[in-house]
Enzyme design. Structure first.
Site, mmCIF file in Angstrom:
data_model
loop_
_atom_site.group_PDB
_atom_site.id
_atom_site.type_symbol
_atom_site.label_atom_id
_atom_site.label_comp_id
_atom_site.label_asym_id
_atom_site.label_seq_id
_atom_site.Cartn_x
_atom_site.Cartn_y
_atom_site.Cartn_z
ATOM 1 N N ASP A 71 0.814 -1.204 0.000
ATOM 2 C CA ASP A 71 0.000 0.000 0.000
ATOM 3 C C ASP A 71 0.853 1.262 0.000
ATOM 4 O O ASP A 71 2.080 1.211 0.114
ATOM 5 C CB ASP A 71 -0.941 0.017 1.197
ATOM 6 C CG ASP A 71 -0.186 0.149 2.529
ATOM 7 O OD1 ASP A 71 1.055 0.104 2.525
ATOM 8 O OD2 ASP A 71 -0.832 0.291 3.576
ATOM 9 N N ASP A 73 0.399 5.403 1.635
ATOM 10 C CA ASP A 73 -0.388 6.371 2.393
ATOM 11 C C ASP A 73 -0.152 7.747 1.793
ATOM 12 O O ASP A 73 0.993 8.187 1.661
ATOM 13 C CB ASP A 73 0.030 6.384 3.872
ATOM 14 C CG ASP A 73 -0.255 5.064 4.561
ATOM 15 O OD1 ASP A 73 -1.294 4.467 4.267
ATOM 16 O OD2 ASP A 73 0.579 4.634 5.383
ATOM 17 N N ASP A 125 -4.257 4.389 0.864
ATOM 18 C CA ASP A 125 -4.960 4.922 2.024
ATOM 19 C C ASP A 125 -4.839 6.438 2.040
ATOM 20 O O ASP A 125 -3.743 6.990 1.843
ATOM 21 C CB ASP A 125 -4.377 4.354 3.321
ATOM 22 C CG ASP A 125 -4.858 2.941 3.589
ATOM 23 O OD1 ASP A 125 -5.887 2.535 3.014
ATOM 24 O OD2 ASP A 125 -4.202 2.222 4.374
#
Length: 332
Positions: A71, A73, A125
């Protein structure tokens, strides 16, 4: 003694995100940013929006998890006047609406961020922050105006992840080995996920605070682990304190409090001690294959023992030198 520096650096190449994956994440992140900017241009007269990468991707310490799902951020900063400040739920709703159709996967509105999921095993995210001033400072850094994170259940919370990134960048400047050590720690926790070990942020701070630079990554990793143990393991070291404080807001928060229940703390410290015991033995044995096996049992099957090319005569030659094995150590 077995020198596994090359094996560790090969492991780093295995677990670090490739340039292809990094570019893929950046492309997705930039498309999401464009969606949000378009939404604000069309729907928000009293607010502007900017972005700052945060977390391990921004600090270049991300690893490819065993699960395969990685992922990034990306902090979303909403700027506006104090009297125009939305509720956290409203701020979440704005960002959710802006990105909900970005992919054909379900977009998730979590307590601390909006998550955009991609079918290629990664997600972005989007933690949301509010700032009441905008000085056009590229770094967003203003100690008198700390950003506030939109938490759906706890309200607006002071939080400055970009300040944490700046702190780490300064500490890790010209220290690529330190970044590799952080990745090794994350790989260990990923391999021991059933133990619910502390977060990547905790280990990033502990690694910085206890980092030992060595010519070899295996020795640096071991000595950094020993430093961490001496600083936090109050069950084995009388001067240790089971503490890990943020270097930036909130500096009074002990991040290890979350991992302080009797069972969780014991599991963590015992696992750390076991890793150190094996690491000590690994740097003392003659055979690289034997040393590799000791590390591999802790940091996982991706640790490339199969790439070691060691002939029997090499081990025999090593044993011809004075024996330096510590026989008081039991096998870890």
């Amino acid at each position: 003694m077995a020198d596994l520096h090359e094996t560790f650096t090969e492991f780093n190449r295995i677990i670090a995100l490739s340039s292809t994956k990094k570019n893929e994440l950046r492309t997705s992140r930039n498309s999401i940013r464009k969606d949000i900017e378009t939404y604000f241009d069309k729907n928000r007269d009293k607010h502007t929006v900017k972005f700052k990468g945060q977390g391990s991707f921004a600090m270049n310490t991300t690893i490819l998890p065993i699960s395969g799902e990685y992922d990034v951020d990306d902090g979303v900063y909403i700027f506006g006047k104090e009297e125009d400040k939305p509720t956290p739920n409203t701020a979440h709703n704005w960002i959710f609406k802006a990105v909900e159709n970005r992919t054909n996967q379900e977009t998730i509105d979590k307590n601390t961020c909006v998550r955009v999921q991609y079918a290629k095993s990664y997600h972005v995210d989007l933690p949301i922050y509010y700032k009441t001033t905008d000085t056009d400072n590229e770094n967003f850094f203003d100690s008198e105006d700390i950003p506030e994170l939109a938490h759906k259940t706890k309200g607006w919370i002071e939080s400055d992840p970009y300040a944490f990134k700046k702190w780490f960048d300064e500490k890790a400047k010209d220290k690529n080995q330190l970044k590799r050590i952080v990745r090794y720690l994350k790989a260990w926790t990923d391999n021991k996920s059933h133990l619910n070990l502390p977060s990547g942020m905790v280990f990033t701070i502990l690694a910085v605070n206890n980092y030992v630079s060595k010519d070899r990554d295996d020795e640096s990793f071991l000595e950094t682990l020993q430093g961490i143990q001496k600083s936090i393991d109050d069950t084995r070291h009388i001067w240790a304190k089971y503490e890990c404080y943020r270097p930036t807001v909130d500096t009074l928060e002990n991040l290890l409090d979350k991992y302080s229940s009797e069972t969780r703390k014991k599991d963590f410290l015992d696992a750390l001690n076991s890793l150190i015991t094996s690491g000590k033995q690994a740097v003392e044995v003659k055979s690289k294959k034997d040393a590799c096996a000791k590390w591999q049992k802790h940091i996982g099957d991706r640790f490339p023992c199969s790439s070691i090319n060691e002939k029997d005569e090499d081990v025999a030659k090593a044993f011809a030198s004075p024996d330096q094995l510590r026989y008081d150590n039991k096998s870890a």
